[in-house]
Write a protein that holds these residues in place. Sequence first.
Motif, PDB file in Angstrom:
ATOM      1  N   ILE A  29      -0.629  -6.098  -1.366  1.00 19.25           N
ATOM      2  CA  ILE A  29      -0.739  -6.434  -0.009  1.00 19.25           C
ATOM      3  C   ILE A  29      -0.803  -5.262   0.842  1.00 19.25           C
ATOM      4  CG2 ILE A  29       0.191  -7.953   1.796  1.00 19.25           C
ATOM      5  CD1 ILE A  29       1.717  -9.297  -0.519  1.00 19.25           C
ATOM      6  N   ASP A  44       0.729  -1.268   0.106  1.00 16.18           N
ATOM      7  CA  ASP A  44      -0.046  -0.078  -0.005  1.00 16.18           C
ATOM      8  C   ASP A  44       0.756   1.287   0.041  1.00 16.18           C
ATOM      9  OD1 ASP A  44       0.429  -1.583   2.429  1.00 16.18           O
ATOM     10  OD2 ASP A  44      -0.610   0.614   3.563  1.00 16.18           O
ATOM     11  N   GLY A  45       1.958   1.191   0.936  1.00 16.17           N
ATOM     12  CA  GLY A  45       2.964   2.461   0.825  1.00 16.17           C
ATOM     13  C   GLY A  45       3.444   2.540  -0.505  1.00 16.17           C
ATOM     14  N   ASN A  72      -1.558  -3.492   4.141  1.00 14.84           N
ATOM     15  CA  ASN A  72      -1.970  -3.727   5.726  1.00 14.84           C
ATOM     16  C   ASN A  72      -1.861  -2.468   6.330  1.00 14.84           C
ATOM     17  OD1 ASN A  72       0.867  -2.774   5.306  1.00 14.84           O
ATOM     18  ND2 ASN A  72       1.961  -4.281   5.877  1.00 14.84           N
ATOM     19  N   VAL A  74      -0.140   0.060   6.654  1.00 17.11           N
ATOM     20  CA  VAL A  74       1.124   0.667   7.475  1.00 17.11           C
ATOM     21  C   VAL A  74       2.316   0.302   6.229  1.00 17.11           C
ATOM     22  CG1 VAL A  74       0.650   0.453   9.640  1.00 17.11           C
ATOM     23  CG2 VAL A  74       1.351  -1.636   8.685  1.00 17.11           C
ATOM     24  N   TYR A  75       3.193   1.336   6.896  1.00 18.40           N
ATOM     25  CA  TYR A  75       4.553   1.231   6.120  1.00 18.40           C
ATOM     26  C   TYR A  75       5.238   0.258   7.243  1.00 18.40           C
ATOM     27  CZ  TYR A  75       3.439   5.151   3.722  1.00 18.40           C
ATOM     28  OH  TYR A  75       2.967   6.443   2.833  1.00 18.40           O
ATOM     29  N   GLU A  76       4.978  -1.174   6.959  1.00 21.16           N
ATOM     30  CA  GLU A  76       5.343  -2.198   7.972  1.00 21.16           C
ATOM     31  C   GLU A  76       7.253  -2.197   8.013  1.00 21.16           C
ATOM     32  OE1 GLU A  76       3.355  -5.705   8.419  1.00 21.16           O
ATOM     33  OE2 GLU A  76       4.017  -6.111  10.234  1.00 21.16           O
TER      34      GLU A  76
HETATM   35 MG   LIG Z   1       2.039  -1.633   4.075  1.00 25.96          MG
END
Ligand SMILES: [Mg+2]
Length: 186
Positions: free
Chosen positions: A97, A71-72, A99, A101-103
Amino acid sequence: MKGIEVFQELAPLLADEAVVLANGFISRECFQVLDRPGNFYMIGSMGLASSIGLGVALAQPERRTLIFDGDGNVLMAMGTLAMIAACAPKNLIHIVIDNEVYESTGSQRTISNVVPLESVALSCGYRQALRVTQRDALKSAYESLCQAEGPGFLLVKVEPGFDPATGRVTHTPEEIRNRFMNSLKV
Ligand SMILES: [Mg+2]
Ligand SMILES: Cc1ncc(C[n+]2csc(CCOP(=O)(O)OP(=O)(O)O)c2C)c(N)n1
């Protein structure tokens, strides 16, 4: 569903597809589940898996190309959605994918909780765009995109939660490039 489950579910379906993977945990999780010469792992360049995937899809129109994005990454290179839609490669499936967040860099929030990326893709002109939230719906969504004309977009909502025991991609960038190019020779 966790991000790594996307690879656990879809890896058994892969054959001679070219696969381009976003940097960070997305590449690392795929490397752990199924490393193959046809995987092009981005080491660093955030946002550019989609551009590279577009180039591969246009260069090899008879081969299916998959992009596994985050997403980021998509938010950073949103213009590429428009470029993919305008070039309209029938053989391209863009899997995100998401989530929220910038995991890979510490789980800072993105804005994909309020910006539906699959709607953005569809508005740009992707031929198909689906959202999946459950692991048991993933395979059939992917297969329906394979049967339809691309470019297709598959947004997979996942929970954050990377296993820190997951290793890093051990190939050098040169090795990744060379074996990827060899795997694309017809
Ligand atoms: Mg992400
Ligand atoms: C140009 C650039 N900016 C920032 C980074 C640092 N960085 C690496 S991965 C990442 C987060 C990617 O987020 P997302 O696409 O959502 O994937 P996730 O980590 O959540 O799996 C960031 C900020 C980078 N590698 N390159």
